[in-house]
Design a protein around this motif. Structure first.
Motif, short mmCIF file in Angstrom:
data_model
loop_
_atom_site.label_atom_id
_atom_site.label_comp_id
_atom_site.label_asym_id
_atom_site.label_seq_id
_atom_site.Cartn_x
_atom_site.Cartn_y
_atom_site.Cartn_z
N VAL A 52 0.73 -1.17 0.10
CA VAL A 52 -0.07 -0.14 -0.23
C VAL A 52 1.00 1.21 0.16
CG1 VAL A 52 -1.88 1.39 1.28
CG2 VAL A 52 -1.81 -1.22 1.04
N SER A 56 0.78 4.14 -3.20
CA SER A 56 -0.05 5.09 -3.00
C SER A 56 0.85 6.28 -2.14
CB SER A 56 -1.29 4.88 -2.47
OG SER A 56 -1.08 4.51 -0.98
N SER A 57 0.46 7.50 -2.39
CA SER A 57 1.01 8.47 -1.35
C SER A 57 0.04 9.46 -1.16
CB SER A 57 2.13 9.33 -2.42
OG SER A 57 1.57 9.57 -3.50
N PRO A 58 -0.65 8.83 0.14
CA PRO A 58 -1.71 9.71 0.72
C PRO A 58 -1.48 11.24 0.97
CG PRO A 58 -1.10 8.35 2.21
CD PRO A 58 -0.33 7.87 1.00
N ILE A 59 -2.61 12.04 0.90
CA ILE A 59 -2.46 13.23 1.29
C ILE A 59 -3.42 13.66 2.21
CG2 ILE A 59 -2.52 15.92 0.26
CD1 ILE A 59 -2.01 14.75 -2.32
N ARG A 68 -5.51 18.33 1.43
CA ARG A 68 -6.69 18.26 0.33
C ARG A 68 -7.85 18.75 0.65
NH1 ARG A 68 -7.58 16.31 -4.11
NH2 ARG A 68 -5.54 15.48 -4.23
N VAL A 93 -8.22 16.67 -11.30
CA VAL A 93 -7.13 15.97 -10.50
C VAL A 93 -5.88 15.47 -11.30
CG1 VAL A 93 -8.78 14.79 -8.86
CG2 VAL A 93 -8.43 13.52 -10.95
N GLU A 184 -16.58 21.35 8.46
CA GLU A 184 -15.56 20.59 7.71
C GLU A 184 -14.14 21.44 7.45
OE1 GLU A 184 -15.88 17.14 4.88
OE2 GLU A 184 -18.06 17.67 4.98
N ASP A 199 -6.34 20.90 -8.60
CA ASP A 199 -6.40 19.50 -8.42
C ASP A 199 -6.88 19.20 -7.02
OD1 ASP A 199 -4.50 20.62 -7.00
OD2 ASP A 199 -2.80 18.79 -7.40
N LEU B 65 -7.44 0.22 2.08
CA LEU B 65 -6.76 1.24 2.44
C LEU B 65 -6.01 1.91 1.34
CD1 LEU B 65 -5.14 2.65 4.93
CD2 LEU B 65 -3.48 0.88 4.80
N TRP B 66 -5.47 1.12 0.56
CA TRP B 66 -5.08 1.60 -0.86
C TRP B 66 -5.86 2.56 -1.61
CZ3 TRP B 66 -6.30 1.22 -6.01
CH2 TRP B 66 -5.39 1.54 -6.96
N ASN B 69 -6.07 5.75 0.27
CA ASN B 69 -4.95 6.89 -0.03
C ASN B 69 -5.01 7.19 -1.45
OD1 ASN B 69 -3.85 5.95 2.32
ND2 ASN B 69 -2.26 4.66 1.51
N LYS B 70 -5.54 6.59 -2.32
CA LYS B 70 -5.81 6.96 -3.80
C LYS B 70 -6.69 8.28 -3.85
CE LYS B 70 -2.78 4.89 -6.21
NZ LYS B 70 -1.67 5.74 -6.97
N SER B 72 -7.57 10.28 -1.50
CA SER B 72 -6.95 11.34 -0.84
C SER B 72 -5.95 12.23 -1.93
CB SER B 72 -5.96 11.09 0.46
OG SER B 72 -4.73 10.63 0.12
N GLU B 73 -5.23 11.31 -2.93
CA GLU B 73 -4.55 12.05 -3.95
C GLU B 73 -5.32 12.65 -5.07
OE1 GLU B 73 -1.92 8.94 -5.86
OE2 GLU B 73 -1.73 8.23 -3.73
N GLY B 74 -6.56 12.48 -5.18
CA GLY B 74 -7.70 12.96 -5.69
C GLY B 74 -8.10 12.12 -6.99
N GLN B 75 -7.61 10.84 -6.83
CA GLN B 75 -8.01 9.92 -7.89
C GLN B 75 -9.28 9.17 -7.84
OE1 GLN B 75 -5.07 7.31 -9.31
NE2 GLN B 75 -3.33 8.58 -8.92
N LEU B 93 -15.00 12.15 4.28
CA LEU B 93 -14.24 12.26 5.30
C LEU B 93 -15.13 12.11 6.65
CD1 LEU B 93 -12.38 15.87 4.31
CD2 LEU B 93 -11.64 13.39 4.52
N SER B 94 -16.43 12.10 6.43
CA SER B 94 -17.32 12.20 7.72
C SER B 94 -17.40 10.62 8.15
CB SER B 94 -18.67 12.29 7.44
OG SER B 94 -18.69 13.79 7.06
N LEU B 107 -7.24 0.15 7.29
CA LEU B 107 -6.19 -0.29 8.37
C LEU B 107 -6.78 -1.11 9.32
CD1 LEU B 107 -3.15 -0.09 8.92
CD2 LEU B 107 -3.63 2.09 10.09
#
Lengths: 247, 204
Positions: A52, A56-59, A68, A93, A184, A199, B65-66, B69-70, B72-75, B93-94, B107
């Motif tokens: 994982v 992936s690189s979570p923001i 974000r 995005v 929020e 994005d 989980l992946w 994360n994806k 959150s990257e906007g994908q 997010l809620s 997770l």
């Protein structure tokens, strides 16, 4: 006869020290089973985490520069009627700092129609909304969105429409009278302004006014070193022109 | 690769584990007989089935989980116009983190299925241990404790009017694991746990 039974007989028949030693070996056998199982289970866990982590690189989500921006939806008044509004419809995005596409940036204003500061700045914001459209200046297009909250006194959609008309704010006003979006976005005072990259990454937050987000460097930078407040228009000009998507 | 094709891989692992838990398990387990002697017994089949169920639950949790994360990257990873839509839930997010530790649900699932896997492997490696009944009860309790959490997550789905197929697969894996631990518990109580031998060595 199994090992357990053999050790059991030795122990039960009181062969003293030998029994104790054998008993200890039995404990070790159990501990060994637990350890082996633990090694396998933990290997599986960390292998999963690594896959994982490497793919992936979570923001983090939030409203500080580089985070974000929280996605929201609701009903927005566009000058004719209240229509459903999805914030993520505005996002692209695939945008990067060196993109050559014309994806717009987004200026988000949180206001209360009963807030004096909001009224004072409303006219100016209306002018900025026109100034920073793509055909009016050298930078990228900046879409303005107002989020109307109810912090001070009772407000209504009619008040929102009146406010928008009175100050010639020709952009969409989103109904957030239940302040769910404000919560929020961690907004507790109005007016509050945010500049969001195409994005969806927050590039500037008026609560931390001197710091902007540099998409190329993937880090914050100081918009000014002077001891003064940075206004939305200055943030737009400095940040979007710094790496404004190939404009 | 289409997200549902990937989901079906997780589903096949879990389904295979489920089949090993059923009465058909004895005939399916024959493919393991040459390599794993223990699968010739009912106990071995149940444990093998549980290993697959826990592994499938783990992989689908890791996948969510992946996705978290994806997103959150906007994908976009699993969206659509139908009721089946992960983005609207895992990206919300809620709802996408647990209320206590604010950790992604994926997770939490990975940790839960790792713990269950440890219990199953420990039982499998030393089935005659006096600790075995305790481990089975802990597994049973843990999977039962998962039910209200699944209820909470299903309430989010109802509230949003969406179904997250990946999350639902993980929930199903937990329910199957519960059934598996119950079957292990029943077997452990019976003489069939270790036919022909005294079950546990009793210490003074």
């Amino acid at each position: 006869m199994s090992l357990h039974q053999t050790i059991g007989l030795i122990d039960v028949n009181g062969f003293g020290k030998i029994g104790e030693n054998m008993n200890s070996m039995l404990h070790n056998e159990e501990a060994s089973a637990r350890s082996e199982a633990g090694i396998v289970a933990m290997s599986m866990f960390f292998a999963g985490l690594l896959v994982v982590a490497f793919t992936s690189s979570p923001i983090a989500s939030g409203t500080q520069a580089g985070e974000r921006a929280p996605i929201f939806s609701g009903e927005a008044y566009d000058g004719t009627s209240w229509k459903s509004f999805e914030f993520d419809d505005l996002l692209d995005v695939s945008w990067t700092w060196n993109s050559t596409n014309d994806a717009p940036w987004i200026a988000v204003e949180f206001l209360d129609t009963d807030c004096g500061y909001c009224k004072n700045s409303a006219e100016e914001v209306g002018v900025w909304a026109q100034t920073y459209s793509a055909d009016q200046w050298i930078g990228p297009d900046v879409i303005f969105i107002a989020i109307a909250v109810e912090f001070v006194a009772d407000s209504s959609r009619a008040e929102i429409v009146e406010f928008r008309t009175q100050y010639s704010n020709d952009f969409r006003f989103v109904d957030d009278l239940d302040i769910s979006i404000a919560k929020e976005w961690d907004v507790t005072a109005t007016p509050s302004y945010f500049l969001v990259q195409p994005d969806g990454i927050v590039a500037w937050n008026s609560a931390v006014d001197k710091l902007g987000w540099d998409a190329k460097e993937d880090d914050t930078f100081a918009i000014t070193s002077e001891d003064r407040r940075v206004e939305l228009n200055e943030a737009i000009e400095v940040i979007t022109l710094r790496n404004g998507g190939g404009q | 690769m289409n997200e549902y094709a990937v989901l079906s891989i997780h589903g096949v692992i879990i389904l295979f584990g489920l089949l090993l838990l059923t009465p058909f398990g004895s005939s399916i387990a024959t493919i393991f007989h040459s390599r794993y002697e223990s699968t010739k017994t009912k106990r071995g089949q149940l444990i093998a089935g549980m290993v697959f169920v826990c592994f499938g639950g783990f992989t689908v949790s890791a996948h969510t989980l992946w996705m978290h994360n994806k997103l959150s990257e906007g994908q976009s990873v699993c969206s659509g116009d139908t009721i089946l839509n992960c983005d609207g839930l895992i990206g919300n997010l809620s709802y996408n983190t647990d209320p206590l530790f604010s950790q992604p649900w994926g997770l939490i699932g990975m940790v839960a299925f790792t713990a269950l896997m440890w219990l199953v492997l420990t039982i499998g490696k030393d089935p005659m241990s006096p600790q075995t009944p305790l481990f089975i009860k802990v597994g049973l309790g843990a999977t039962i404790a998962g039910l209200p959490i699944i209820g909470l997550l299903v309430s989010y789905e109802i509230k949003e009017g969406l179904i997250c197929p990946f999350c639902t697969t993980a929930h199903i894996a937990n329910v199957i694991a519960l059934v598996g631990f119950f079957l292990l518990f029943q077997l452990n109580e019976s003489e069939d746990w270790a036919p022909g031998t005294k079950k546990y060595f009793s210490r003074k």
